[in-house]
Design a protein around this motif. Structure first.
Motif, PDB file in Angstrom:
ATOM      1  N   LEU A   4       0.844  -1.200   0.000  1.00  0.00           N
ATOM      2  CA  LEU A   4       0.000   0.000   0.000  1.00  0.00           C
ATOM      3  C   LEU A   4       0.876   1.245   0.000  1.00  0.00           C
ATOM      4  O   LEU A   4       1.950   1.254   0.599  1.00  0.00           O
ATOM      5  N   ILE A  10      -2.792   7.978   0.069  1.00  0.00           N
ATOM      6  CA  ILE A  10      -4.155   7.443   0.098  1.00  0.00           C
ATOM      7  C   ILE A  10      -5.136   8.546   0.491  1.00  0.00           C
ATOM      8  O   ILE A  10      -6.208   8.684  -0.115  1.00  0.00           O
ATOM      9  N   GLU A  11      -4.776   9.329   1.489  1.00  0.00           N
ATOM     10  CA  GLU A  11      -5.655  10.416   1.935  1.00  0.00           C
ATOM     11  C   GLU A  11      -5.881  11.435   0.821  1.00  0.00           C
ATOM     12  O   GLU A  11      -7.001  11.906   0.603  1.00  0.00           O
ATOM     13  N   ARG A  13      -5.714  10.875  -2.437  1.00  0.00           N
ATOM     14  CA  ARG A  13      -6.575  10.251  -3.445  1.00  0.00           C
ATOM     15  C   ARG A  13      -8.029  10.245  -2.995  1.00  0.00           C
ATOM     16  O   ARG A  13      -8.941  10.476  -3.796  1.00  0.00           O
ATOM     17  N   TYR A  40     -10.768   3.997  -0.754  1.00  0.00           N
ATOM     18  CA  TYR A  40      -9.525   4.594  -0.252  1.00  0.00           C
ATOM     19  C   TYR A  40      -9.584   4.755   1.266  1.00  0.00           C
ATOM     20  O   TYR A  40      -8.598   4.540   1.962  1.00  0.00           O
ATOM     21  N   GLN A  43      -8.880   1.474   2.795  1.00  0.00           N
ATOM     22  CA  GLN A  43      -7.444   1.195   2.681  1.00  0.00           C
ATOM     23  C   GLN A  43      -6.658   1.953   3.743  1.00  0.00           C
ATOM     24  O   GLN A  43      -5.751   1.399   4.370  1.00  0.00           O
ATOM     25  N   LEU A  44      -7.002   3.221   3.924  1.00  0.00           N
ATOM     26  CA  LEU A  44      -6.307   4.054   4.889  1.00  0.00           C
ATOM     27  C   LEU A  44      -6.484   3.512   6.310  1.00  0.00           C
ATOM     28  O   LEU A  44      -5.518   3.398   7.071  1.00  0.00           O
TER      29      LEU A  44
END
Length: 50
Positions: A4, A10-11, A13, A40, A43-44
């Motif tokens: 990842l 990620i934040e 996106r 997302y 994922q975060l």
């Protein structure tokens, strides 16, 4: 499986998808961007818990 990316990536996106959802020309496109932002977010959360 690819690792990842960094949480800040990620934040960013996730934020980008939220903006695209607000600017979407119709509700179908907005929902698609909201769903991507939600993925997302998941994922975060998973990355931060690891």
């Amino acid at each position: 499986m690819d690792p990842l990316p960094h949480p800040s990536v990620i934040e960013r996106r996730m934020d980008d998808q939220s903006v695209l959802a607000r600017r979407a020309p119709n509700s179908v496109i907005a929902r698609m961007h909201e769903d991507i932002a939600r993925l997302y977010r998941e994922q975060l959360i998973a990355l931060l818990r690891a």
